[in-house]
Design an enzyme around this catalytic site. Structure first.
Site, PDB file in Angstrom:
ATOM      1  N   ASP A 135       5.552  21.524   7.132  1.00 17.45           N
ATOM      2  CA  ASP A 135       6.237  22.680   7.711  1.00 17.45           C
ATOM      3  C   ASP A 135       6.749  23.493   6.520  1.00 17.45           C
ATOM      4  O   ASP A 135       7.764  23.159   5.923  1.00 17.45           O
ATOM      5  CB  ASP A 135       7.400  22.198   8.590  1.00 17.45           C
ATOM      6  N   GLU A 172       1.383  24.228   8.924  1.00 20.16           N
ATOM      7  CA  GLU A 172       1.768  25.228   9.917  1.00 20.16           C
ATOM      8  C   GLU A 172       1.320  26.609   9.469  1.00 20.16           C
ATOM      9  O   GLU A 172       1.519  26.995   8.314  1.00 20.16           O
ATOM     10  CB  GLU A 172       3.281  25.222  10.150  1.00 20.16           C
ATOM     11  N   ASP A 181      12.967  20.329  10.085  1.00 24.42           N
ATOM     12  CA  ASP A 181      11.816  20.519   9.198  1.00 24.42           C
ATOM     13  C   ASP A 181      10.949  19.260   9.150  1.00 24.42           C
ATOM     14  O   ASP A 181       9.722  19.345   9.111  1.00 24.42           O
ATOM     15  CB  ASP A 181      12.285  20.866   7.772  1.00 24.42           C
TER      16      ASP A 181
END
Length: 175
Positions: free
Chosen positions: A10, A74, A148
């Site tokens: 992420d 991501e 996260d």
């Protein structure tokens, strides 16, 4: 018994979450083991080139420690009113992709809504629902925190569920 290692990331310039999972197969069903999860931080007041170097170094260290077979990252998502944030995130994603390319690791990219849809069936699932889905799929005793880390683990799981198809799609596009 060793399986496929997937590194989920992420990305962020200040805080990047990462999650490393091992996937083994038992009668065609994926079984998951959490190898490591954490965050990579950069110094917020440092120049951007220093922050990007710290991020690259941190991701490279995780790669060297775990030797993942796949990186699941991501995709960039931003609202048009936050153009600067998009540009900074693009820099962060760039050094993360560089670390993967240098190590020879294929990278698959997923939009946040796709990750949520794959894990929960709802592309607009709240953070709490995502954390619970990650907890259940990885067989954890508590929900992963901070956000996260939970997001990175969700992205890694999505890399397992969709990874083979995404890698094949990307290889076909290169031809």
């Amino acid at each position: 018994m060793s399986g496929r290692i997937i590194l989920g990331i992420d990305p962020g310039l200040n805080t990047t979450g990462y999650g490393v999972i091992e996937v083994t197969s038992n009668k065609g069903l994926g079984q998951f083991r959490l190898c490591e999860a954490g965050i990579i931080r950069s110094k917020a007041k440092a120049p951007i080139e220093t922050r990007l170097a710290e991020l690259h170094e941190g991701v490279t260290e995780v790669i060297q420690l775990h030797h993942p077979d796949l990186m699941s990252l991501e995709q960039l998502f931003s609202h048009y009113e936050r153009v600067r944030t998009s540009i900074l995130m693009g820099h962060a994603r760039g050094v993360i992709c560089l670390a993967a390319a240098t190590a020879g690791i294929p990278v698959v990219h997923y939009e946040p809504t796709r990750v949520k849809k794959v894990l929960t069936g709802n592309g607009r699932a709240p953070k709490s629902q995502m954390q619970l889905a990650v907890k259940l799929q990885l067989g954890l005793s508590t929900v992963p925190e901070p956000d996260d880390v939970a997001d990175a683990l969700a992205i890694a799981l999505c890399g397992h569920h969709l990874g083979n198809q995404s890698v094949m799609d990307q290889l076909l596009k290169q031809r």
